[in-house]
Design a protein around this motif. Structure first.
Motif, mmCIF file in Angstrom:
data_model
loop_
_atom_site.group_PDB
_atom_site.id
_atom_site.type_symbol
_atom_site.label_atom_id
_atom_site.label_comp_id
_atom_site.label_asym_id
_atom_site.label_seq_id
_atom_site.Cartn_x
_atom_site.Cartn_y
_atom_site.Cartn_z
ATOM 1 N N LYS A 250 0.705 -1.155 0.038
ATOM 2 C CA LYS A 250 -0.060 -0.050 -0.016
ATOM 3 C C LYS A 250 0.895 1.300 0.149
ATOM 4 O O LYS A 250 0.166 2.331 -0.393
ATOM 5 C CB LYS A 250 -0.814 -0.003 1.276
ATOM 6 C CG LYS A 250 -1.902 -1.111 1.239
ATOM 7 C CD LYS A 250 -2.658 -1.065 2.614
ATOM 8 C CE LYS A 250 -3.520 -2.195 2.683
ATOM 9 N NZ LYS A 250 -4.149 -2.444 3.999
ATOM 10 N N ILE A 251 2.067 1.126 0.276
ATOM 11 C CA ILE A 251 2.942 2.327 0.432
ATOM 12 C C ILE A 251 4.160 2.279 -0.608
ATOM 13 O O ILE A 251 5.108 2.929 -0.284
ATOM 14 C CB ILE A 251 3.379 2.475 1.931
ATOM 15 C CG1 ILE A 251 4.275 1.361 2.306
ATOM 16 C CG2 ILE A 251 2.329 2.918 2.856
ATOM 17 C CD1 ILE A 251 4.970 1.550 3.658
ATOM 18 N N GLN A 252 4.025 2.122 -1.710
ATOM 19 C CA GLN A 252 4.880 1.916 -2.600
ATOM 20 C C GLN A 252 5.325 3.431 -3.108
ATOM 21 O O GLN A 252 4.600 4.299 -2.858
ATOM 22 C CB GLN A 252 4.465 1.126 -3.803
ATOM 23 C CG GLN A 252 4.395 -0.136 -3.428
ATOM 24 C CD GLN A 252 3.580 -0.943 -4.720
ATOM 25 O OE1 GLN A 252 3.445 -0.606 -5.694
ATOM 26 N NE2 GLN A 252 3.457 -2.192 -4.421
ATOM 27 N N ASN A 253 6.550 3.518 -3.583
ATOM 28 C CA ASN A 253 6.911 4.815 -4.068
ATOM 29 C C ASN A 253 6.709 6.207 -2.903
ATOM 30 O O ASN A 253 6.567 7.159 -3.241
ATOM 31 C CB ASN A 253 6.072 5.117 -5.241
ATOM 32 C CG ASN A 253 6.317 4.095 -6.338
ATOM 33 O OD1 ASN A 253 7.650 3.828 -6.605
ATOM 34 N ND2 ASN A 253 5.282 4.000 -7.134
ATOM 35 N N GLN B 70 11.223 -0.327 6.000
ATOM 36 C CA GLN B 70 11.754 -0.893 4.679
ATOM 37 C C GLN B 70 11.673 -0.271 3.389
ATOM 38 O O GLN B 70 12.518 -0.259 2.500
ATOM 39 C CB GLN B 70 11.106 -2.305 4.688
ATOM 40 C CG GLN B 70 11.471 -3.468 5.575
ATOM 41 C CD GLN B 70 10.710 -4.773 5.616
ATOM 42 O OE1 GLN B 70 10.112 -5.145 4.603
ATOM 43 N NE2 GLN B 70 10.877 -5.526 6.843
ATOM 44 N N SER B 71 10.630 0.520 3.467
ATOM 45 C CA SER B 71 10.370 1.057 2.009
ATOM 46 C C SER B 71 11.096 2.282 1.801
ATOM 47 O O SER B 71 11.556 2.403 0.586
ATOM 48 C CB SER B 71 8.889 1.680 1.902
ATOM 49 O OG SER B 71 8.523 2.425 0.868
ATOM 50 N N LEU B 72 11.684 2.920 3.059
ATOM 51 C CA LEU B 72 12.254 4.284 2.488
ATOM 52 C C LEU B 72 13.961 4.004 2.893
ATOM 53 O O LEU B 72 14.819 4.753 2.557
ATOM 54 C CB LEU B 72 12.162 5.283 3.858
ATOM 55 C CG LEU B 72 10.515 5.836 3.776
ATOM 56 C CD1 LEU B 72 10.441 6.620 5.189
ATOM 57 C CD2 LEU B 72 10.497 6.498 2.411
ATOM 58 N N GLN B 73 14.160 2.611 3.052
ATOM 59 C CA GLN B 73 15.658 2.367 3.567
ATOM 60 C C GLN B 73 16.716 3.180 4.001
ATOM 61 O O GLN B 73 16.329 3.618 5.213
ATOM 62 C CB GLN B 73 16.080 1.758 2.148
ATOM 63 C CG GLN B 73 15.472 0.666 1.457
ATOM 64 C CD GLN B 73 15.755 0.162 0.255
ATOM 65 O OE1 GLN B 73 16.708 0.848 -0.507
ATOM 66 N NE2 GLN B 73 14.938 -0.758 -0.445
ATOM 67 N N ASP B 74 17.472 3.999 3.227
ATOM 68 C CA ASP B 74 18.055 4.957 3.802
ATOM 69 C C ASP B 74 17.735 6.425 4.226
ATOM 70 O O ASP B 74 18.370 7.180 4.954
ATOM 71 C CB ASP B 74 19.539 5.157 3.042
ATOM 72 C CG ASP B 74 19.138 5.880 1.690
ATOM 73 O OD1 ASP B 74 17.810 5.709 1.083
ATOM 74 O OD2 ASP B 74 19.772 6.595 0.943
ATOM 75 N N LYS B 75 16.465 6.591 3.641
ATOM 76 C CA LYS B 75 15.888 7.738 4.380
ATOM 77 C C LYS B 75 14.546 7.434 5.650
ATOM 78 O O LYS B 75 13.733 8.166 6.037
ATOM 79 C CB LYS B 75 14.947 8.307 3.430
ATOM 80 C CG LYS B 75 15.959 8.878 2.342
ATOM 81 C CD LYS B 75 14.891 9.555 1.134
ATOM 82 C CE LYS B 75 15.859 10.152 0.143
ATOM 83 N NZ LYS B 75 15.303 10.581 -0.939
#
Length: 118
Positions: A20-23, A56-61
């Motif tokens: 649901k939270i891609q991009n 997980q989606s944001l990784q380095d952010k």
């Protein structure tokens, strides 16, 4: 319990949130999040799995996450009055050491919005 253990335990729930939270474009790299959590708590599954999906989606952010786990339910219930929280989950977001958001038990589906306020 560690964050990594929760990511394994709640993988299906995290994957559901990820779909649901891609991009995502937010940058929470300057945010510290403290999660008071318990794997036996159904509200924790919902809220913490969403937060771990955001991470997980944001990784380095992604925000820096510190997990405080209360796996012994009897201990938690007996010592609850002495803790700096009212319930699990409690998600505390800080920038520059200052708390700017506290989500207790249920974000009502607005976890990302509440974390983005400042």
């Amino acid at each position: 319990m560690t964050t990594e253990e929760l990511e394994q335990l709640w993988k299906p729930e995290i994957d559901q949130h990820l779909s649901k939270i891609q991009n995502m474009k937010q940058d929470f790299s300057d945010v510290e999040i403290i999660i008071h959590n318990a794997s036996w708590c159904p509200d924790c599954v919902r809220e913490t799995s969403e937060l771990l999906a955001i991470k997980q989606s944001l990784q380095d952010k992604a925000p820096q996450i510190t997990l405080i786990s209360y796996e012994d339910k009897d201990y938690y219930m007996s010592n609850k009055a002495e803790l700096d929280i009212n319930c699990v989950p409690t998600i505390i977001a800080k920038r520059n050491g200052q708390e700017y958001a506290r989500i207790e038990e249920n974000s009502n589906g607005k976890l990302l919005e509440q974390l983005s306020r400042y």
